[in-house]
Structures are given as C-alpha cells and as structure tokens.
Design an enzyme around this catalytic site. Structure first.
Site, short mmCIF file in Angstrom:
data_model
loop_
_atom_site.label_atom_id
_atom_site.label_comp_id
_atom_site.label_asym_id
_atom_site.label_seq_id
_atom_site.Cartn_x
_atom_site.Cartn_y
_atom_site.Cartn_z
N HIS A 47 0.85 -1.21 0.00
CA HIS A 47 0.00 0.00 0.00
C HIS A 47 0.88 1.26 0.00
O HIS A 47 0.59 2.25 -0.68
CB HIS A 47 -0.88 0.05 1.25
CG HIS A 47 -1.86 -1.08 1.36
ND1 HIS A 47 -1.73 -2.10 2.25
CD2 HIS A 47 -3.00 -1.33 0.67
CE1 HIS A 47 -2.75 -2.93 2.13
NE2 HIS A 47 -3.53 -2.49 1.17
N GLN A 158 -1.00 -3.91 -8.81
CA GLN A 158 -1.09 -5.01 -9.78
C GLN A 158 -1.42 -6.33 -9.08
O GLN A 158 -1.90 -7.26 -9.69
CB GLN A 158 0.24 -5.14 -10.53
CG GLN A 158 0.20 -6.18 -11.64
CD GLN A 158 1.56 -6.55 -12.16
OE1 GLN A 158 2.39 -5.66 -12.38
NE2 GLN A 158 1.81 -7.83 -12.35
O1 PAF Z 1 -7.92 -3.41 -2.98
C1 PAF Z 1 -8.59 -3.04 -2.00
O2 PAF Z 1 -8.06 -2.83 -0.90
C2 PAF Z 1 -10.09 -2.84 -2.14
O3 PAF Z 1 -10.65 -3.79 -2.97
C3 PAF Z 1 -10.47 -1.41 -2.57
C4 PAF Z 1 -9.94 -1.09 -3.98
C5 PAF Z 1 -9.91 -0.40 -1.59
C6 PAF Z 1 -11.98 -1.27 -2.61
O4 PAF Z 1 -12.54 -1.53 -1.36
#
Ligand code: PAF
Length: 298
Positions: A47, A158
C-alpha cells in the site's frame, strides 16, 4: 504552500463527505494535483508503494481506509478483517499522505442505498467465480470514492490483477475523468506477494504459500525460454502448485491482460495468474510476461 511543505504536515483524518470535499476543494484551489490511494487498511509496504507513487506525482495525497462490506461474501472475513487504525495512520503519515478519509459504513451505505455498478463479463471470470458479487462491491465502492475525492490520478496495485482490470474498464466505460495508475507488486525477499491476508498464515502455511510465486516463475521461465505451447506451460504451473500438499489450487493459467480470457496463441504480453487456498486463507498472485518478438513470430 508548496507540495513538499504539505507532505511534511501530519496526516489529517476526516470521516464525512463534506469534510473530505472541503479539504480536497481547498487543495485544488491552491493548484495542487489530487492523488487517491483507496485501501481497506491493514496497510503494508505494498500500500505504501502506492502512496509513494502518489506523493511523487501529486501535490495532495488522499488515502481512504474503508473495509467495504459489499465486496465480502456472507461467509468471508468481513468481521475478522484486520483493523488497526492507529497503525494504519502512522503508515499513511510515513508515506507522506496528506488526508485520510475513514468513513463509517452507514455514511457510505445509508439505509436507502440501492445503486450498484457491475462490469459485466470481466467480473464473472476467475476471482468472480469463487467470490460472486465481489467485484460488484469493489466497482461500486471505487466509483463512490472516485466521485467523493475527484482525484486526478488514482493508484491501484497489480497484485489484485482482476480488480485493476475491472476498475480501468469501468473508468473507461463510464468516461470518468481520472487516470488510473497500476503499481508493481511488492514481494517479501522470498517472493511472497505482500497481502493484508498474509497475517492469517501459520509459519507452515507461509512456507507453503511460496508455491504461488514459484508457479508464476515456472511460467515466466518457460515462456521466456521460447515455449509456445501454452497448454504445456499451464500443466507445469499446476504441477508446481500440486507439489505442495498444503496448497489447494483454484486456478493457475495464462490470460490476456486486458480481457482476462485464457490465451492459446502467442501474444506479445500475457499475464500468468494463480489463486489457491493455503490453510484457511485464499491467496492470489500474478506476473506479467513479455514475450520477445522473435518468439512471438515463431
Ligand atoms: O484493494 C482493496 O483494498 C479494495 O478492494 C479497494 C480497492 C480499496 C476497494 O474496497
């Protein structure tokens, strides 16, 4: 105030659409480009790589932390999904996020919520088969977040290969004025793709889970080495997974990166995708494979 001044400020947390819109509006009026990294929290270096990418391109970076109930099936892990807001906020701050939007479920889905978005076709393949309704929930919440934040650029990993393909298609089909950036998978040193769900793995499961990245490497090695019989490559991928008794494979195959349909000819670019249950945890992984032009012509 310059973009770099803003990046040094402590992260601000808002819970309402109005506070979010006010903050984004002020940043936009100052001439700043808006970047969005939507997350469900349980943040890890994957993230943070999205946040760093946003920080490098945008003057004002918004992260959303919202565990979206509509993308979980009735027997999935919505209630036990890891939640640690204090830790997540520290991770956002370290990655240079300016604003975190952390709405309560009732604000995103009031009692009269009745509108959903579905990217037909793409949503029913692969993950969609094991997780009916999952991508309808993802597309719906992502569209809501894009409408709330109105970013110039939104960043996705990805790692969730089908998710990013669906989001790109949705944005294109609905003419949304946003650029979608897809950032590379972040892996541990031994190859395991980072995932918020890795915390569910026991030590034995974690060791067994390496079969997923190995199976992708098998595909890359064969295709990179000039193998054009993709049925053979698929068999080798499945064999690699089957070698680990703790791994219960779902799929391991080669697809077109845009349509996600299985490919049998030799396109220049294909995606190896894999999903398997390891212990009680379902894991996914993928690898983009570029074929050298001479192989493609053979
Ligand atoms: O990838 C994620 O964490 C979730 O699917 C998202 C894109 C934040 C949508 O809730």
């Amino acid at each position: 105030m310059s973009a770099s001044d803003l990046s040094r400020r402590p992260v601000v947390v808002v819970e309402t659409a109005k506070a979010l819109r006010d903050a984004v509006g002020a940043a936009r009026r100052s001439g700043l480009k808006i970047g969005l990294t939507p997350t469900m929290g349980a943040l890890h270096a994957g993230h943070q790589s999205l946040m760093h990418a946003a920080r490098s391109e945008c003057g004002f970076v918004v992260a959303t932390i919202f565990v979206n109930p509509t993308q979980f099936g009735p027997h999935e892990d919505f209630h036990r999904y890891p939640r640690d807001l204090a830790r997540d906020l520290a991770a956002c701050e370290a990655a240079g996020v300016d604003l975190v939007f952390h709405p309560p479920v009732a604000a995103m889905y009031p009692a009269d919520h009745a509108t959903f978005v579905e990217v037909a076709g793409l949503s029913n393949l692969w993950e969609g088969k094991s997780r009916p309704g999952h991508f309808r929930g993802v597309a719906t919440v992502v569209l809501k977040l894009l409408n709330l934040v109105t970013p110039d650029i939104a960043y996705f990993g990805q790692k969730d290969f089908q998710q990013q393909a669906i989001i790109r298609r949705m944005c294109r089909n609905l003419d949304l004025p946003v650029e979608i950036r897809v950032c590379p998978i972040v892996r541990d040193a031994d190859g395991l793709a980072l995932s918020s769900r890795n915390v569910y793995l026991s030590a034995e499961d974690r060791a067994a889970a390496l079969a997923l990245s190995r199976c992708l490497q098998v595909a890359a090695g064969m295709v990179g080495g000039g193998e054009t019989d993709l049925a053979l490559v698929r068999r080798a991928m499945r064999k690699e997974l089957a070698a680990s008794p703790r791994v219960e494979p779902d799929y391991a195959t080669l697809v077109d990166p845009e349509t996600l349909e299985e490919v049998d000819d030799c396109p220049l670019r294909l995606a190896a995708i894999v999903a398997a249950r390891v212990g009680t945890t379902r894991l996914i992984d993928n690898l983009l494979i570029d074929r050298c032009p001479p192989c493609a012509q053979s």
